[in-house]
Design a protein around this motif. Structure first.
Motif, PDB file in Angstrom:
ATOM      1  N   PRO A   1       0.923  -1.058   0.082  1.00 55.51           N
ATOM      2  CA  PRO A   1       0.088  -0.053   0.028  1.00 55.51           C
ATOM      3  C   PRO A   1       0.977   1.131  -0.235  1.00 55.51           C
ATOM      4  N   GLU A   2       1.904   1.109   0.820  1.00 54.83           N
ATOM      5  CA  GLU A   2       2.963   2.179   0.742  1.00 54.83           C
ATOM      6  C   GLU A   2       3.471   2.727  -0.770  1.00 54.83           C
ATOM      7  N   HIS A   3       3.407   1.852  -1.650  1.00 57.40           N
ATOM      8  CA  HIS A   3       3.877   2.290  -2.989  1.00 57.40           C
ATOM      9  C   HIS A   3       2.696   3.013  -3.617  1.00 57.40           C
ATOM     10  N   LEU A   4       1.581   2.831  -3.300  1.00 57.24           N
ATOM     11  CA  LEU A   4       0.378   3.449  -3.892  1.00 57.24           C
ATOM     12  C   LEU A   4      -0.052   4.608  -3.391  1.00 57.24           C
ATOM     13  N   ARG A   5       0.499   5.180  -2.604  1.00 54.22           N
ATOM     14  CA  ARG A   5       0.026   6.664  -2.051  1.00 54.22           C
ATOM     15  C   ARG A   5       0.400   7.748  -2.794  1.00 54.22           C
ATOM     16  N   PRO A   6      -0.146   8.831  -2.506  1.00 51.90           N
ATOM     17  CA  PRO A   6       0.184  10.200  -2.983  1.00 51.90           C
ATOM     18  C   PRO A   6       1.457  10.456  -2.486  1.00 51.90           C
ATOM     19  N   PHE A   7       2.303  11.182  -3.170  1.00 55.62           N
ATOM     20  CA  PHE A   7       3.615  11.680  -2.762  1.00 55.62           C
ATOM     21  C   PHE A   7       3.993  12.041  -1.362  1.00 55.62           C
TER      22      PHE A   7
ATOM     23  N   TYR B   1       8.686  10.180  -8.643  1.00 55.09           N
ATOM     24  CA  TYR B   1       7.251   9.817  -8.192  1.00 55.09           C
ATOM     25  C   TYR B   1       6.196   9.803  -9.458  1.00 55.09           C
ATOM     26  N   ALA B   2       6.336  11.039 -10.364  1.00 59.75           N
ATOM     27  CA  ALA B   2       5.710  11.192 -11.416  1.00 59.75           C
ATOM     28  C   ALA B   2       5.694  10.145 -12.408  1.00 59.75           C
ATOM     29  N   ALA B   3       6.882   9.369 -12.683  1.00 61.18           N
ATOM     30  CA  ALA B   3       6.774   8.461 -13.688  1.00 61.18           C
ATOM     31  C   ALA B   3       6.248   7.260 -13.062  1.00 61.18           C
ATOM     32  N   TRP B   4       6.597   6.936 -11.888  1.00 60.11           N
ATOM     33  CA  TRP B   4       5.823   5.853 -10.992  1.00 60.11           C
ATOM     34  C   TRP B   4       4.189   5.952 -11.281  1.00 60.11           C
ATOM     35  N   ALA B   5       3.842   7.144 -10.965  1.00 64.34           N
ATOM     36  CA  ALA B   5       2.260   7.360 -10.882  1.00 64.34           C
ATOM     37  C   ALA B   5       1.742   7.087 -12.230  1.00 64.34           C
ATOM     38  N   LEU B   6       2.199   7.496 -13.337  1.00 64.20           N
ATOM     39  CA  LEU B   6       2.013   7.196 -14.796  1.00 64.20           C
ATOM     40  C   LEU B   6       2.098   5.542 -14.961  1.00 64.20           C
ATOM     41  N   LEU B   7       3.111   5.151 -14.551  1.00 57.64           N
ATOM     42  CA  LEU B   7       3.103   3.523 -14.646  1.00 57.64           C
ATOM     43  C   LEU B   7       1.986   2.835 -13.857  1.00 57.64           C
ATOM     44  N   CYS B   8       1.890   3.192 -12.795  1.00 57.25           N
ATOM     45  CA  CYS B   8       0.786   2.708 -12.013  1.00 57.25           C
ATOM     46  C   CYS B   8      -0.592   2.791 -12.611  1.00 57.25           C
ATOM     47  N   HIS B   9      -0.995   4.054 -13.112  1.00 60.40           N
ATOM     48  CA  HIS B   9      -2.047   4.382 -13.884  1.00 60.40           C
ATOM     49  C   HIS B   9      -2.185   3.361 -14.980  1.00 60.40           C
ATOM     50  N   ALA B  10      -1.176   3.153 -15.791  1.00 61.27           N
ATOM     51  CA  ALA B  10      -1.117   2.269 -16.960  1.00 61.27           C
ATOM     52  C   ALA B  10      -1.532   0.877 -16.800  1.00 61.27           C
TER      53      ALA B  10
ATOM     54  N   GLY C   1      -4.861   2.584 -10.657  1.00 56.83           N
ATOM     55  CA  GLY C   1      -5.611   3.913 -10.449  1.00 56.83           C
ATOM     56  C   GLY C   1      -4.630   5.171 -10.413  1.00 56.83           C
ATOM     57  N   GLN C   2      -5.378   6.003 -10.072  1.00 59.53           N
ATOM     58  CA  GLN C   2      -4.898   7.543  -9.996  1.00 59.53           C
ATOM     59  C   GLN C   2      -4.088   7.757  -8.643  1.00 59.53           C
ATOM     60  N   ILE C   3      -2.887   7.102  -8.542  1.00 61.87           N
ATOM     61  CA  ILE C   3      -2.472   7.045  -6.945  1.00 61.87           C
ATOM     62  C   ILE C   3      -2.009   8.640  -6.489  1.00 61.87           C
ATOM     63  N   TRP C   4      -1.852   9.548  -7.332  1.00 58.54           N
ATOM     64  CA  TRP C   4      -1.426  10.782  -6.923  1.00 58.54           C
ATOM     65  C   TRP C   4      -2.551  11.747  -6.313  1.00 58.54           C
ATOM     66  N   LEU C   5      -3.877  11.038  -6.504  1.00 61.46           N
ATOM     67  CA  LEU C   5      -5.089  11.774  -5.755  1.00 61.46           C
ATOM     68  C   LEU C   5      -5.163  11.384  -4.422  1.00 61.46           C
ATOM     69  N   GLN C   6      -5.493  12.234  -3.692  1.00 60.79           N
ATOM     70  CA  GLN C   6      -5.756  11.972  -2.147  1.00 60.79           C
ATOM     71  C   GLN C   6      -7.078  11.353  -1.970  1.00 60.79           C
TER      72      GLN C   6
END
Length: 87
Positions: free
Chosen positions: A6-12, A62-71, A75-80
């Motif tokens: 879960p810690e990998h999928l949190r907002p920064f 983080y931004a690259a990670w968030a895009l890969l997670c979305h792909a 989900g959109q992990i950057w959103l609270q």
């Protein structure tokens, strides 16, 4: 077995934990992305950066990670939580 936590999928700002290369490789696999496609998606120069991330030579931004997670459909992990779209 998934290596994602879960810690990998949190907002920064919410105590995000940077994933290991093995976790990054798992997300690339889930997304069906090659190193070249991942580089194109995240805007890095070429797949050497992606290899460095998966080889634990360099931490993924983080931004690259968030895009890969979305792909990968994570989900959109950057959103609270309160910012997440409601169905």
């Amino acid at each position: 077995m998934t290596l994602l936590k879960p810690e990998h999928l949190r907002p920064f700002a919410e105590k995000w934990e940077r994933p290991t290369g093995e976790v990054i490789a798992e997300v690339l696999h889930r997304a069906g992305l090659t190193g070249v496609r991942a580089a194109q998606l995240t805007g890095v120069a070429d797949d050497r950066s992606v290899r460095r991330w998966t080889g634990d030579e360099r931490g993924i931004p983080y931004a690259a990670w968030a895009l890969l997670c979305h792909a990968a459909g994570l989900g959109q992990i950057w959103l609270q939580q309160q910012d997440a779209p409601r169905d």
